[in-house]
Design an enzyme around this catalytic site. Sequence first.
Site, short mmCIF file in Angstrom:
data_model
loop_
_atom_site.label_atom_id
_atom_site.label_comp_id
_atom_site.label_asym_id
_atom_site.label_seq_id
_atom_site.Cartn_x
_atom_site.Cartn_y
_atom_site.Cartn_z
N THR A 185 0.86 -1.18 0.00
CA THR A 185 0.00 0.00 0.00
C THR A 185 0.89 1.22 0.00
OG1 THR A 185 -0.02 0.22 2.39
CG2 THR A 185 -1.79 -1.04 1.43
N GLU A 330 -5.53 -3.82 2.62
CA GLU A 330 -5.44 -4.74 3.76
C GLU A 330 -6.65 -5.66 3.88
OE1 GLU A 330 -4.79 -1.54 3.70
OE2 GLU A 330 -3.14 -0.98 5.01
N LYS A 441 -11.17 19.30 12.77
CA LYS A 441 -11.56 19.38 14.17
C LYS A 441 -11.81 20.84 14.51
CE LYS A 441 -9.11 15.14 15.01
NZ LYS A 441 -8.17 14.79 13.96
N TRP A 446 -16.27 17.44 15.01
CA TRP A 446 -15.63 17.00 13.77
C TRP A 446 -16.49 17.40 12.56
CZ3 TRP A 446 -13.47 11.33 14.58
CH2 TRP A 446 -12.41 11.38 15.51
P1 ADP Z 1 -6.97 1.00 -2.32
O1 ADP Z 1 -5.85 1.76 -2.91
O2 ADP Z 1 -7.01 -0.38 -2.60
O3 ADP Z 1 -8.28 1.68 -2.46
P2 ADP Z 1 -5.92 1.81 0.04
O4 ADP Z 1 -5.61 0.85 1.11
O5 ADP Z 1 -4.83 2.53 -0.64
O6 ADP Z 1 -6.72 0.92 -0.87
O7 ADP Z 1 -6.97 2.87 0.51
C1 ADP Z 1 -8.04 2.50 1.28
C2 ADP Z 1 -8.78 3.74 1.70
O8 ADP Z 1 -9.42 4.33 0.59
C3 ADP Z 1 -9.87 3.46 2.67
O9 ADP Z 1 -9.40 3.31 3.97
C4 ADP Z 1 -10.73 4.69 2.49
O10 ADP Z 1 -10.23 5.78 3.20
C5 ADP Z 1 -10.60 4.99 1.02
N1 ADP Z 1 -11.77 4.47 0.32
C6 ADP Z 1 -11.87 3.35 -0.38
N2 ADP Z 1 -13.11 3.23 -0.88
C7 ADP Z 1 -13.82 4.29 -0.48
C8 ADP Z 1 -15.18 4.72 -0.64
N3 ADP Z 1 -16.07 4.07 -1.37
N4 ADP Z 1 -15.54 5.87 -0.03
C9 ADP Z 1 -14.68 6.58 0.70
N5 ADP Z 1 -13.40 6.22 0.89
C10 ADP Z 1 -12.97 5.09 0.31
#
Ligand code: ADP
Length: 547
Positions: A185, A330, A441, A446
């Site tokens: 990641t 993850e 914040k 929030w």
């Molecule tokens: P990937 O690159 O596989 O999407 P990452 O682990 O880099 O995974 O990023 C994951 C993060 O992306 C999540 O923790 C979240 O913050 C954001 N995310 C993924 N899907 C969504 C969604 N549908 N809406 C909002 N945030 C999202």
Amino acid sequence: MRGLMMDRPLMISHIIKYAEATFPDQEIVSRTAEGLLHRYTYRDAARRSRQLANVLRSLDVKMGDRIATVAWNTYRHFEIYYATSGIGAICHTINPRLPVDQFAYIINHAEDRYVFLDVTFVPLLEKLQGQLKGVEGYIVMTDAEHMPQTSLPNVYCYEELLQDQSDEFEWPEFDEYTASSLCYTSGTTGNPKGVLYSHRSTLLHAFSVLATPGLDLNEESAVLPVVPMFHVNAWGVPYFGPMVGAKIVFPGPKLDGESLATLINDEGVTEAWGVPTVWLGLLGYMRKTGQKFKALKRVLIGGSAAPGAMITEFERDYGVQAVQGWGMTEMSPVGTVSFLRPKDRSLPPEKQLEIKVKQGRALFGVEMKIVDENGNRLPHDGKAFGELLVRGPAITCGYYRNPEANTSAFDAEGWFRTGDVARIDPDGYMEIVDRTKDVIKSGGEWISSIDLENEAVGHPEIAEAAVIGVPHPKWGERPLLVVVREQGSNLDKQGVLDFLRGRIASWWMPDDVVFVDELPHSATGKLQKVKLREQFKDYKLPTVEEV
Ligand code: ADP
């Protein structure tokens, strides 16, 4: 007492064997890195995966060895997925859009023995080869005709290696907990962290996705994974697609609106999976040309929040169902999918949209909890929000060779900290409110930057929007809205604020609106708030003087 059922391991090779036996003539279509359109069947894919397994054995690749891929979504990448994992080696997919130092770090950290690469990425690997001491050879994923001149050492041509090998190969069976693939990641700080999937987790994730109500994938589906195979296994499409005999359409390197629209209509694509940025490009092209989709039924939007305006445009203007998914590297990665509950279907369209912009309900096998700053559980009442933690058999229990990162990634009960802030309603519907790092914040309360961004992009003249917290002497932080206007628009600050008034709580109103030509995005197309905050580090809010 133990049940009297067979102890058969869950193996990735079983997927390709099953697809060959059950859907032999189903097609896999790819746009290749060489610019060609290639088509063959599951029968061909299975046969060539076995040939490739023999190639790997001839290169002395053993159980547990890491084999890197730097490649687009194509049939050859698909074969590498099955051949590497199938012999017990680890398919380590690498995102070529990462900064070069991170790219080299990842290959060295994983100790990859071989690198499979598309012709496109030969110059990138040539540049880095001096830093990649452990790599024993490079396999260019092309045929003799398209093989480039290269300074890479120990370089092989994929098709030449394959043609010398028999297509007879017995897939070995081993413990289902064996590692199968690896994906790093791209964290916003520090070095990337490796997530190491297993055969078992990969199959359980695939079963869970297929069991999602409303997804309805089958032999009549044609799935286009725009989401890259170099990142979290294209959300699992290359595994669950063959399990139900779906046609797979791989887009290769061409991800612009026009290329995608052509592929979707020419190949009868019914489902397409990708991140919002990709769909912005596709919708922009469809709007400009006035085209319609022929067979497309559903788009899956994930990776970042799906703006309501995008969902509406797909559904209202094209009759295409837009479904949001949430997940993380993850988590293999899909965690939740946002389908309407039967009771919501009679709601007026604007009420339905309020639900569709939420991230959805958990897949089977994903447990969720939200906690306050002290780790105490918060109620799932649709009101309280806090940090979201998850657990399940397709969720990581520790980053690869990274004890440091592992100390803070889990709570005392072993749940994984997502870093997302969320609400969960009594029906299990989860809504991301923000990232723990990005939430604003203000005066002890929030404000969700994501909610504000979603409202802002509802304005027809706003192409993209980002909200960051800016220091404020009285409130701690206040929101600053950074906007990219649609081409030719003269929209001003007052116009934006007037649009937001009434749509958001008055104390959420941004203290200022700034217009920029573009916003910073990461290698996976996500808005980079860290960069944006850096860009605005000397910025002072006009409201500060009023204090
Ligand atoms: P990937 O690159 O596989 O999407 P990452 O682990 O880099 O995974 O990023 C994951 C993060 O992306 C999540 O923790 C979240 O913050 C954001 N995310 C993924 N899907 C969504 C969604 N549908 N809406 C909002 N945030 C999202």
